[in-house]
Structures are given as structure tokens and as C-alpha cells.
Design a protein around this motif. Structure first.
Motif, mmCIF file in Angstrom:
data_model
loop_
_atom_site.group_PDB
_atom_site.id
_atom_site.type_symbol
_atom_site.label_atom_id
_atom_site.label_comp_id
_atom_site.label_asym_id
_atom_site.label_seq_id
_atom_site.Cartn_x
_atom_site.Cartn_y
_atom_site.Cartn_z
ATOM 1 N N ARG A 194 -6.279 -1.020 -2.279
ATOM 2 C CA ARG A 194 -5.720 -1.228 -3.616
ATOM 3 C C ARG A 194 -6.840 -1.234 -4.656
ATOM 4 N NH1 ARG A 194 -0.851 -3.893 -4.906
ATOM 5 N NH2 ARG A 194 0.554 -4.231 -3.137
ATOM 6 N N PRO A 195 -6.517 -0.915 -5.918
ATOM 7 C CA PRO A 195 -7.484 -1.199 -6.974
ATOM 8 C C PRO A 195 -7.938 -2.654 -6.880
ATOM 9 C CG PRO A 195 -5.685 0.110 -7.851
ATOM 10 C CD PRO A 195 -5.296 -0.261 -6.440
ATOM 11 N N ALA A 196 -9.227 -2.891 -6.908
ATOM 12 C CA ALA A 196 -9.784 -4.209 -6.600
ATOM 13 C C ALA A 196 -9.174 -5.330 -7.430
ATOM 14 C CB ALA A 196 -11.299 -4.174 -6.793
ATOM 15 N N ALA A 197 -8.865 -5.063 -8.705
ATOM 16 C CA ALA A 197 -8.381 -6.120 -9.592
ATOM 17 C C ALA A 197 -6.970 -6.577 -9.266
ATOM 18 C CB ALA A 197 -8.442 -5.643 -11.043
ATOM 19 N N GLN A 198 -6.253 -5.840 -8.412
ATOM 20 C CA GLN A 198 -4.876 -6.230 -8.098
ATOM 21 C C GLN A 198 -4.810 -7.461 -7.194
ATOM 22 O OE1 GLN A 198 -2.476 -3.037 -6.578
ATOM 23 N NE2 GLN A 198 -2.740 -1.758 -8.384
ATOM 24 N N TRP A 199 -5.808 -7.650 -6.352
ATOM 25 C CA TRP A 199 -5.701 -8.700 -5.347
ATOM 26 C C TRP A 199 -5.583 -10.088 -5.960
ATOM 27 C CZ3 TRP A 199 -4.037 -7.444 -0.885
ATOM 28 C CH2 TRP A 199 -4.338 -6.202 -0.331
ATOM 29 N N SER A 200 -6.343 -10.356 -7.017
ATOM 30 C CA SER A 200 -6.258 -11.687 -7.628
ATOM 31 C C SER A 200 -4.899 -11.910 -8.272
ATOM 32 C CB SER A 200 -7.365 -11.869 -8.667
ATOM 33 O OG SER A 200 -7.253 -10.904 -9.709
ATOM 34 N N ARG A 201 -4.263 -10.857 -8.759
ATOM 35 C CA ARG A 201 -2.923 -10.983 -9.343
ATOM 36 C C ARG A 201 -1.887 -11.301 -8.264
ATOM 37 N NH1 ARG A 201 -7.202 -8.916 -12.364
ATOM 38 N NH2 ARG A 201 -6.573 -8.781 -14.561
ATOM 39 N N LEU A 202 -2.010 -10.628 -7.132
ATOM 40 C CA LEU A 202 -1.105 -10.912 -6.022
ATOM 41 C C LEU A 202 -1.315 -12.332 -5.513
ATOM 42 C CD1 LEU A 202 -1.436 -7.531 -4.110
ATOM 43 C CD2 LEU A 202 0.608 -8.341 -5.297
ATOM 44 N N ALA A 203 -2.569 -12.768 -5.428
ATOM 45 C CA ALA A 203 -2.862 -14.122 -4.965
ATOM 46 C C ALA A 203 -2.291 -15.176 -5.908
ATOM 47 C CB ALA A 203 -4.372 -14.313 -4.823
ATOM 48 N N SER A 211 -12.760 5.401 -4.324
ATOM 49 C CA SER A 211 -12.813 4.282 -3.391
ATOM 50 C C SER A 211 -13.795 3.206 -3.861
ATOM 51 C CB SER A 211 -13.199 4.765 -1.999
ATOM 52 O OG SER A 211 -14.488 5.367 -2.001
ATOM 53 N N ASN A 212 -14.689 3.564 -4.783
ATOM 54 C CA ASN A 212 -15.627 2.581 -5.318
ATOM 55 C C ASN A 212 -14.939 1.529 -6.184
ATOM 56 O OD1 ASN A 212 -15.171 4.869 -6.902
ATOM 57 N ND2 ASN A 212 -17.053 4.638 -8.059
ATOM 58 N N PHE A 213 -13.677 1.764 -6.553
ATOM 59 C CA PHE A 213 -12.933 0.783 -7.339
ATOM 60 C C PHE A 213 -11.735 0.231 -6.571
ATOM 61 C CE2 PHE A 213 -14.709 3.790 -10.582
ATOM 62 C CZ PHE A 213 -15.707 2.943 -11.015
ATOM 63 N N ARG A 214 -11.713 0.464 -5.249
ATOM 64 C CA ARG A 214 -10.630 -0.034 -4.402
ATOM 65 C C ARG A 214 -11.186 -0.971 -3.330
ATOM 66 N NH1 ARG A 214 -5.489 2.160 -4.124
ATOM 67 N NH2 ARG A 214 -5.094 3.639 -5.810
ATOM 68 N N VAL A 215 -10.390 -1.960 -2.981
ATOM 69 C CA VAL A 215 -10.714 -2.882 -1.905
ATOM 70 C C VAL A 215 -9.475 -3.010 -1.024
ATOM 71 C CG1 VAL A 215 -11.290 -5.258 -1.279
ATOM 72 C CG2 VAL A 215 -12.421 -4.174 -3.230
ATOM 73 N N ASP A 216 -9.612 -2.735 0.272
ATOM 74 C CA ASP A 216 -8.501 -2.831 1.218
ATOM 75 C C ASP A 216 -7.279 -2.044 0.742
ATOM 76 O OD1 ASP A 216 -10.042 -4.435 2.876
ATOM 77 O OD2 ASP A 216 -9.310 -6.293 1.979
ATOM 78 N N GLN A 271 -0.819 2.440 -5.592
ATOM 79 C CA GLN A 271 -1.241 3.835 -5.694
ATOM 80 C C GLN A 271 -1.617 4.245 -7.114
ATOM 81 O OE1 GLN A 271 1.661 3.275 -3.377
ATOM 82 N NE2 GLN A 271 -0.172 3.034 -2.114
ATOM 83 N N GLN A 272 -1.631 3.301 -8.041
ATOM 84 C CA GLN A 272 -2.013 3.658 -9.403
ATOM 85 C C GLN A 272 -3.523 3.858 -9.501
ATOM 86 O OE1 GLN A 272 -0.048 4.710 -11.647
ATOM 87 N NE2 GLN A 272 1.751 4.240 -10.369
ATOM 88 N N TYR A 273 -3.942 4.507 -10.592
ATOM 89 C CA TYR A 273 -5.338 4.932 -10.722
ATOM 90 C C TYR A 273 -6.288 3.744 -10.742
ATOM 91 C CZ TYR A 273 -4.119 9.802 -11.578
ATOM 92 O OH TYR A 273 -3.679 11.088 -11.440
ATOM 93 N N GLU A 274 -7.201 3.749 -9.781
ATOM 94 C CA GLU A 274 -8.160 2.667 -9.687
ATOM 95 C C GLU A 274 -9.163 2.673 -10.838
ATOM 96 O OE1 GLU A 274 -9.071 6.302 -8.008
ATOM 97 O OE2 GLU A 274 -7.816 4.911 -6.867
ATOM 98 N N GLY A 275 -9.536 3.870 -11.305
ATOM 99 C CA GLY A 275 -10.508 3.941 -12.398
ATOM 100 C C GLY A 275 -9.954 3.399 -13.694
#
Length: 251
Positions: free
Chosen positions: A227-236, A220-225, A92-96
Motif C-alpha cells: 500500500r502507499p505508506a501513508a495509508q497504514w496509519s489511517r487504517l490503524a 515501490s519506494n512509496f509503498r510499504v506492504d 491501488q491508488q497512486y503512491e506518488g
């Protein structure tokens, strides 16, 4: 996997000569835009400056830090005031703010020009620094909360800001600030998108009919599914996004 529909509209095909002629006309406008940007930068260098209190307190890894010390001995300081949802989970942190901060990966070129870059988070240090750790960011990180109203005097706290400072011995001056789309200077992704035929694919853009514009301008332009888009690679990569966990040593 493509996110652009196969039936999306495309530019009109043309022969090479027509394409190069149209591009040459556009290039003249691009060069004029570049020259105007240079002129604006020259005017920016001629702005007056305002003195600020060098003892204003921030919070770093080792506790309270005066603004003067954040310069780390350099003459100039460029501070990004990151927004923060206190007590909220990482998703829920700021995507921008996640977007622009993710772009700042290499600081040596700034350092070579006597510029220190730092993030002044507008939230408490422990949980925001834990987010920095989760994201893998290495830039200097502080909480601006102890002096936020003074640091952003006359401006709206809770919004992203870029602020430039100059040090003269033990005195500190503010020389420039910007907000909203002004912080796009931190990014390269949007600048590269602007070169492509479909641009940013956002509804506010002036694009021909039928151009894909599925990315909203509401965050939403900076979110994917979700979350902020950049978070997914960190989780992976196996990193924990639990902002309540203790920080690693030296963070």
C-alpha cells in the motif's frame, strides 16, 4: 525496527578536523547550489504568461465550479493535478500522489502570500474525495475531469503536474508548470533523506559501494506492504478505505 542491514557499508571514520574541513568544502558547493536556485526562481518570475479560460469547469463538493472561483478571492492559485486510478480500491491508488499530497498540511503561509492551494484530481469527484476523507487531507479538492484536456493543453494528462495561475480581476493566466521530479518541491521527506548518510536508498543514486539501496524507483519506494505508506496509519486509526461509501457532510 531497522530496515538497514547491520553489515551495510559506512563512511570512513576521521578526526574532527578532517571532517570539518571536508564539510566546509561541501558547504561551498551547497551555497553555490542555493544561489543558483535563487537565480532560477528569479528567471521564473520573469517568464511570460498565457491567458486561459476562467470559466473552465471543475467539480467540487457542491457541483460545478469555474476555475475563477477556485482562487477563493486570492490573486494566485497553485494547483496540484493528482493522478487517479478510476474504479480502483484505495490500496491501488497512486503512491506518488499520495506521498506528495500528504506533505501539504498547513496552508496559512501560502495564504499569507495571497496564494490558494488546491488539488485538481484527474478522476471523478465522489471516489477521489472519499480518498481525501480517508487520508484526512483538508486542502481544497476538485475533480478536473470536466475540463482536463483544456487545463493541461499540450501536456500529458494522467501525470502529476504543478501549475501556477494568476488572477487579474476576472481574467486568469497560467504562469508556470512542472511535472515529474519538479513536484518534489511539495515534499520535505526526500529533502531530509538527502541530508542523511544513506540518502534515499534508491538504486539511481550515486552512492559508494555497499550503500543500502533497497527502495526501487518504480513507485515501490512509496509503498510499504503493498500500500502507499501513508495509508497504514489511517487504517490503524480505524478509518475505512472503502471508496464506495458516501461522503461525510461538507466533504
Amino acid at each position: 525496527m531497522s530496515t538497514i542491514p547491520n553489515d551495510a557499508a559506512m563512511p570512513r571514520p576521521a578526526e574532527r578536523a578532517e571532517f570539518e574541513s571536508a564539510l566546509a568544502a561541501l558547504r561551498r558547493r551547497e551555497k553555490a547550489h542555493t544561489r543558483e536556485g535563487d537565480a532560477i526562481a528569479a528567471a521564473r518570475r520573469r517568464l511570460p504568461m498565457v491567458e486561459v479560460d476562467p470559466t473552465m469547469e471543475l467539480t467540487g463538493a457542491d457541483g460545478p465550479v469555474p476555475l475563477l472561483d477556485v482562487f477563493d478571492g486570492r490573486r494566485q492559485l497553485l494547483a496540484y493535478y493528482s493522478m487517479w486510478h478510476a474504479g480502483h480500491a484505495a490500496a491501488q491508488q497512486y503512491e506518488g500522489c499520495t506521498w506528495v499530497t500528504t506533505q501539504v498540511a498547513e496552508l496559512c503561509y501560502l495564504h499569507s502570500r495571497d496564494i490558494t492551494f488546491a488539488v485538481f484530481c484527474q478522476g471523478p469527484y465522489p471516489e477521489s474525495a472519499r480518498y481525501r476523507e480517508f487520508m484526512g487531507w483538508t486542502m481544497p479538492w476538485y475533480s478536473a475531469l470536466p475540463s482536463l484536456d483544456q487545463l493541461l493543453i499540450g501536456r500529458q494528462a494522467g501525470m502529476m503536474h504543478l501549475v501556477c495561475y494568476l488572477r487579474d480581476g476576472d481574467r486568469v493566466f497560467e504562469t508556470y508548470w512542472t511535472t515529474r521530479r519538479g513536484v518534489e518541491v511539495m515534499d520535505y521527506s526526500l529533502a531530509l533523506m538527502d541530508l542523511t548518510v544513506y540518502g534515499r536508498q534508491e538504486p539511481w543514486e550515486d552512492s559508494p559501494p555497499g550503500w543500502p539501496q533497497r527502495w526501487g524507483g518504480d513507485g515501490s519506494n512509496f509503498r510499504v506492504d503493498g500500500r502507499p505508506a501513508a495509508q497504514w496509519s489511517r487504517l490503524a486509526a480505524g478509518r475505512s478505505d472503502d471508496l464506495t461509501r458516501p461522503l461525510s457532510p461538507q466533504t
